[in-house]
Write a protein that holds these residues in place. Sequence first.
Motif, short mmCIF file in Angstrom:
data_model
loop_
_atom_site.label_atom_id
_atom_site.label_comp_id
_atom_site.label_asym_id
_atom_site.label_seq_id
_atom_site.Cartn_x
_atom_site.Cartn_y
_atom_site.Cartn_z
N GLY A 25 36.25 31.72 38.46
CA GLY A 25 37.00 30.65 37.82
C GLY A 25 37.90 29.93 38.79
N ALA A 26 38.70 29.03 38.24
CA ALA A 26 39.61 28.23 39.06
C ALA A 26 40.68 29.11 39.68
N SER A 27 41.07 28.79 40.92
CA SER A 27 42.06 29.58 41.64
C SER A 27 43.34 29.75 40.83
N PHE A 28 43.83 28.66 40.25
CA PHE A 28 45.10 28.73 39.54
C PHE A 28 44.98 29.55 38.26
N ALA A 29 43.78 29.60 37.67
CA ALA A 29 43.59 30.46 36.50
C ALA A 29 43.82 31.92 36.85
N PHE A 30 43.35 32.33 38.02
CA PHE A 30 43.57 33.71 38.44
C PHE A 30 45.06 34.01 38.60
N VAL A 31 45.81 33.04 39.12
CA VAL A 31 47.25 33.24 39.28
C VAL A 31 47.90 33.51 37.93
N ASN A 32 47.65 32.65 36.96
CA ASN A 32 48.27 32.78 35.64
C ASN A 32 47.85 34.06 34.94
N ILE A 33 46.57 34.39 35.03
CA ILE A 33 46.05 35.58 34.35
C ILE A 33 46.63 36.85 34.98
N ASP A 47 44.99 35.44 50.88
CA ASP A 47 45.13 36.89 50.86
C ASP A 47 46.14 37.35 49.82
N ASP A 48 47.16 36.53 49.53
CA ASP A 48 48.13 36.90 48.50
C ASP A 48 47.48 36.86 47.12
N LEU A 49 46.64 35.86 46.87
CA LEU A 49 45.93 35.79 45.60
C LEU A 49 45.00 36.98 45.45
N ARG A 50 44.31 37.32 46.51
CA ARG A 50 43.37 38.45 46.43
C ARG A 50 44.12 39.77 46.24
N THR A 51 45.29 39.88 46.81
CA THR A 51 46.10 41.09 46.58
C THR A 51 46.49 41.21 45.12
N ALA A 52 46.88 40.09 44.50
CA ALA A 52 47.24 40.11 43.09
C ALA A 52 46.05 40.50 42.22
N VAL A 53 44.87 39.97 42.55
CA VAL A 53 43.67 40.31 41.78
C VAL A 53 43.29 41.77 41.98
N ARG A 54 43.44 42.27 43.20
CA ARG A 54 43.13 43.67 43.49
C ARG A 54 44.02 44.61 42.67
N ARG A 55 45.31 44.27 42.57
CA ARG A 55 46.24 45.13 41.84
C ARG A 55 45.91 45.21 40.35
N VAL A 56 45.46 44.10 39.78
CA VAL A 56 45.21 44.08 38.34
C VAL A 56 43.82 44.57 38.00
N PHE A 57 42.82 44.24 38.81
CA PHE A 57 41.44 44.53 38.43
C PHE A 57 40.77 45.59 39.30
N GLY A 58 41.42 46.05 40.36
CA GLY A 58 40.82 47.07 41.21
C GLY A 58 39.60 46.60 41.95
N ILE A 59 39.59 45.32 42.33
CA ILE A 59 38.44 44.72 43.01
C ILE A 59 38.68 44.71 44.52
N GLU A 60 37.60 44.97 45.28
CA GLU A 60 37.72 44.97 46.73
C GLU A 60 36.83 43.91 47.41
N ARG A 61 36.09 43.15 46.62
CA ARG A 61 35.19 42.16 47.19
C ARG A 61 35.58 40.78 46.66
N PHE A 62 35.69 39.82 47.58
CA PHE A 62 36.23 38.51 47.22
C PHE A 62 35.44 37.39 47.88
N GLY A 63 35.54 36.23 47.30
CA GLY A 63 34.94 35.04 47.90
C GLY A 63 35.51 33.80 47.25
N ASN A 64 35.23 32.68 47.88
CA ASN A 64 35.68 31.40 47.38
C ASN A 64 34.48 30.46 47.26
#
Length: 354
Positions: A189-197, A232-249
């Motif tokens: 999804g959109a980058s900013f959606a991940f921030v809010n969620i 990397d800050d966005l990916r850190t936030a996603v990792r903390r909430v969802f336990g994900i280790e693989r990322f892309g844009n």
Amino acid sequence: MTVAHDDPHVARLFERMAALITDQAGDPAAIHEQLTELAVANAPDVARYWKQVGTGVGVPDTAYKDGGPHLFPDEPAVRVFRTSGTTGSVRGAVRYSRLGLVLKGLAVTAHARRDLIPDEVRPVVVRFAPTERAAPDMAIAFDMARIQEECGDPALSTSVIGESGVDYPLLARTLDAAVVEGLPVVLIGASFAFVNICDRLAAEGRRWELPPGSRMYDGGGFKGRSRVMRVDDLRTAVRRVFGIERFGNIFGMTELANQHYDAADVPVGPLGERPKPWRLCGGPRVRDPRTREFLAAGPGLLEITDLSLLDRPHVLLTGDVGIATADGVAIAGRISGSTSRGCSLSLDEMTGGR
């Protein structure tokens, strides 16, 4: 002499483009040449523009504020997508013919299979974007629906954006079911959606440890937003909430048919943006804003070539900053100031009118 949408030449070109997209078979240079000839024949404004600045230089994205060059004006459009309007108050319109929309669908799904979902298991695709029914004029809704249909687990994959915003109960049920069944999840999804969620779920103390192979793909960046996050800050936030280790844009534009994924996990841009590659169907390159020559390294004007694009010129000058590297081109936000003048003109202005 213009070429009609139902001309046999267009049908043959369509078949060559489809083979290049789906089977990576064919001659990209020949397709580039044929698309250039089609644009010259069917869009006099584009022909005049190329006569002034050089054949093949990208058409500015701001040309689409006026509807933009459409190569088959006599063929009824089967879909019309609207641009976001982040570069101005007017939303542009991008029309797709029947064959053009088929090619767009092929391009989105082919690259998703190769880049976003390379494993054998069909993951649970969770879309942080509205459905096509809710947003028929949004290209991102079309693109993500194709990814879900072609690549996602048919039972659990879903959009979690409803009329009132994020459907958090649906998101929780979907992720819980994926964990129970051991299916990897693709959050897209959109980058900013991940921030809010992530902000909301973290504040509520909600988190998951999603199954191995799960990953997150964001797109759109933070253009026009008051809050900006480093990659990397966005990916850190996603990792903390969802336990994900693989990322892309994913980089996509309403004016383009194709999407562009990361080439390497190497921070390049000011926010750590990763480079995007050049592939058989095209990709990003960087032009010097003064000479319009291509740059092998450093920042300049971002130009995208899209050999999946039939309905309008297949080379787009985006108005974004591109940073050329050996791994590809990092896309680092909109151009500002005097450098952007060449990208801010309408096509009519750039060709001196009719």
